[in-house]
Design a protein around this motif. Sequence first.
Motif, mmCIF file in Angstrom:
data_model
loop_
_atom_site.group_PDB
_atom_site.id
_atom_site.type_symbol
_atom_site.label_atom_id
_atom_site.label_comp_id
_atom_site.label_asym_id
_atom_site.label_seq_id
_atom_site.Cartn_x
_atom_site.Cartn_y
_atom_site.Cartn_z
ATOM 1 N N SER A 36 55.090 39.484 37.232
ATOM 2 C CA SER A 36 53.957 38.890 37.954
ATOM 3 C C SER A 36 52.846 39.915 38.157
ATOM 4 C CB SER A 36 54.412 38.360 39.303
ATOM 5 O OG SER A 36 55.347 37.344 39.144
ATOM 6 N N LEU A 37 53.228 41.127 38.513
ATOM 7 C CA LEU A 37 52.244 42.190 38.715
ATOM 8 C C LEU A 37 51.522 42.527 37.419
ATOM 9 C CD1 LEU A 37 51.077 44.155 40.793
ATOM 10 C CD2 LEU A 37 52.881 45.760 40.132
ATOM 11 N N ALA A 38 52.263 42.594 36.320
ATOM 12 C CA ALA A 38 51.651 42.884 35.023
ATOM 13 C C ALA A 38 50.669 41.788 34.617
ATOM 14 C CB ALA A 38 52.733 43.045 33.966
ATOM 15 N N GLY A 39 51.029 40.532 34.859
ATOM 16 C CA GLY A 39 50.114 39.430 34.548
ATOM 17 C C GLY A 39 48.850 39.498 35.386
ATOM 18 N N LEU A 40 49.006 39.832 36.654
ATOM 19 C CA LEU A 40 47.850 39.958 37.537
ATOM 20 C C LEU A 40 46.929 41.083 37.085
ATOM 21 C CD1 LEU A 40 46.491 39.044 40.201
ATOM 22 C CD2 LEU A 40 47.858 40.804 41.325
ATOM 23 N N ILE A 41 47.493 42.213 36.734
ATOM 24 C CA ILE A 41 46.691 43.353 36.281
ATOM 25 C C ILE A 41 45.983 43.030 34.974
ATOM 26 C CG2 ILE A 41 46.848 45.719 35.404
ATOM 27 C CD1 ILE A 41 49.041 46.181 37.522
ATOM 28 N N LEU A 42 46.672 42.352 34.060
ATOM 29 C CA LEU A 42 46.064 41.980 32.782
ATOM 30 C C LEU A 42 44.855 41.077 32.990
ATOM 31 C CD1 LEU A 42 46.212 41.985 29.666
ATOM 32 C CD2 LEU A 42 47.693 39.988 29.869
ATOM 33 N N VAL A 43 45.013 40.057 33.804
ATOM 34 C CA VAL A 43 43.905 39.138 34.070
ATOM 35 C C VAL A 43 42.769 39.867 34.795
ATOM 36 C CG1 VAL A 43 43.235 37.088 35.381
ATOM 37 C CG2 VAL A 43 45.321 37.065 34.012
ATOM 38 N N PHE A 44 43.115 40.737 35.728
ATOM 39 C CA PHE A 44 42.094 41.496 36.452
ATOM 40 C C PHE A 44 41.282 42.357 35.490
ATOM 41 C CE2 PHE A 44 40.745 45.206 38.987
ATOM 42 C CZ PHE A 44 39.912 44.544 39.875
ATOM 43 N N LEU A 45 41.952 42.998 34.528
ATOM 44 C CA LEU A 45 41.234 43.836 33.564
ATOM 45 C C LEU A 45 40.310 43.006 32.677
ATOM 46 C CD1 LEU A 45 43.993 46.391 32.535
ATOM 47 C CD2 LEU A 45 41.971 46.804 33.944
ATOM 48 N N TRP A 46 40.681 41.760 32.397
ATOM 49 C CA TRP A 46 39.813 40.889 31.623
ATOM 50 C C TRP A 46 38.588 40.462 32.420
ATOM 51 C CZ3 TRP A 46 44.112 37.137 29.585
ATOM 52 C CH2 TRP A 46 44.755 37.718 28.495
ATOM 53 N N ILE A 47 38.727 40.326 33.736
ATOM 54 C CA ILE A 47 37.655 39.786 34.568
ATOM 55 C C ILE A 47 36.686 40.864 35.068
ATOM 56 C CG2 ILE A 47 37.239 38.638 36.787
ATOM 57 C CD1 ILE A 47 39.557 36.878 36.244
ATOM 58 N N VAL A 48 37.125 42.112 35.132
ATOM 59 C CA VAL A 48 36.290 43.194 35.685
ATOM 60 C C VAL A 48 34.907 43.271 35.037
ATOM 61 C CG1 VAL A 48 36.091 45.707 35.848
ATOM 62 C CG2 VAL A 48 38.144 44.581 36.653
ATOM 63 N N PRO A 49 34.771 43.201 33.705
ATOM 64 C CA PRO A 49 33.413 43.274 33.130
ATOM 65 C C PRO A 49 32.488 42.149 33.613
ATOM 66 C CG PRO A 49 35.045 43.587 31.418
ATOM 67 C CD PRO A 49 35.786 43.182 32.653
ATOM 68 N N TYR A 50 33.041 40.968 33.845
ATOM 69 C CA TYR A 50 32.224 39.849 34.313
ATOM 70 C C TYR A 50 31.814 40.040 35.775
ATOM 71 C CZ TYR A 50 33.600 37.745 29.961
ATOM 72 O OH TYR A 50 33.803 37.511 28.628
ATOM 73 N N ILE A 51 32.688 40.643 36.571
ATOM 74 C CA ILE A 51 32.338 40.944 37.958
ATOM 75 C C ILE A 51 31.236 42.000 37.993
ATOM 76 C CG2 ILE A 51 33.194 41.923 40.124
ATOM 77 C CD1 ILE A 51 35.914 40.646 39.458
ATOM 78 N N GLU A 52 31.352 43.012 37.132
ATOM 79 C CA GLU A 52 30.316 44.046 37.047
ATOM 80 C C GLU A 52 28.982 43.434 36.637
ATOM 81 O OE1 GLU A 52 29.424 48.221 34.669
ATOM 82 O OE2 GLU A 52 31.247 47.094 34.243
ATOM 83 N N GLN A 53 29.021 42.540 35.668
ATOM 84 C CA GLN A 53 27.799 41.862 35.223
ATOM 85 C C GLN A 53 27.202 41.028 36.356
ATOM 86 O OE1 GLN A 53 28.491 39.230 31.950
ATOM 87 N NE2 GLN A 53 26.317 38.865 31.581
#
Length: 65
Positions: A36-53
């Motif tokens: 579960s933690l690995a899935g959360l981290i993976l999704v978070f890493l995908w979303i970070v560039p969009y949050i920065e944008q």
Amino acid sequence: MPIELLFKIAAVGIIVTILNQVLKHSGRDEQAFLVSLAGLILVFLWIVPYIEQLFETVEKLFSIG
């Protein structure tokens, strides 16, 4: 946000849920938590560039900085 990203997030959610249930039923709660933690981290890493944008757009919109 591209629609492909939403499909990827949904796929990760489904896979993590299935793995989590299988691991919990086999008595491996620690591994289920790590999956579960690995899935959360993976999704978070995908979303970070969009949050920065998003923050850059808000900064430009309000002329902050």
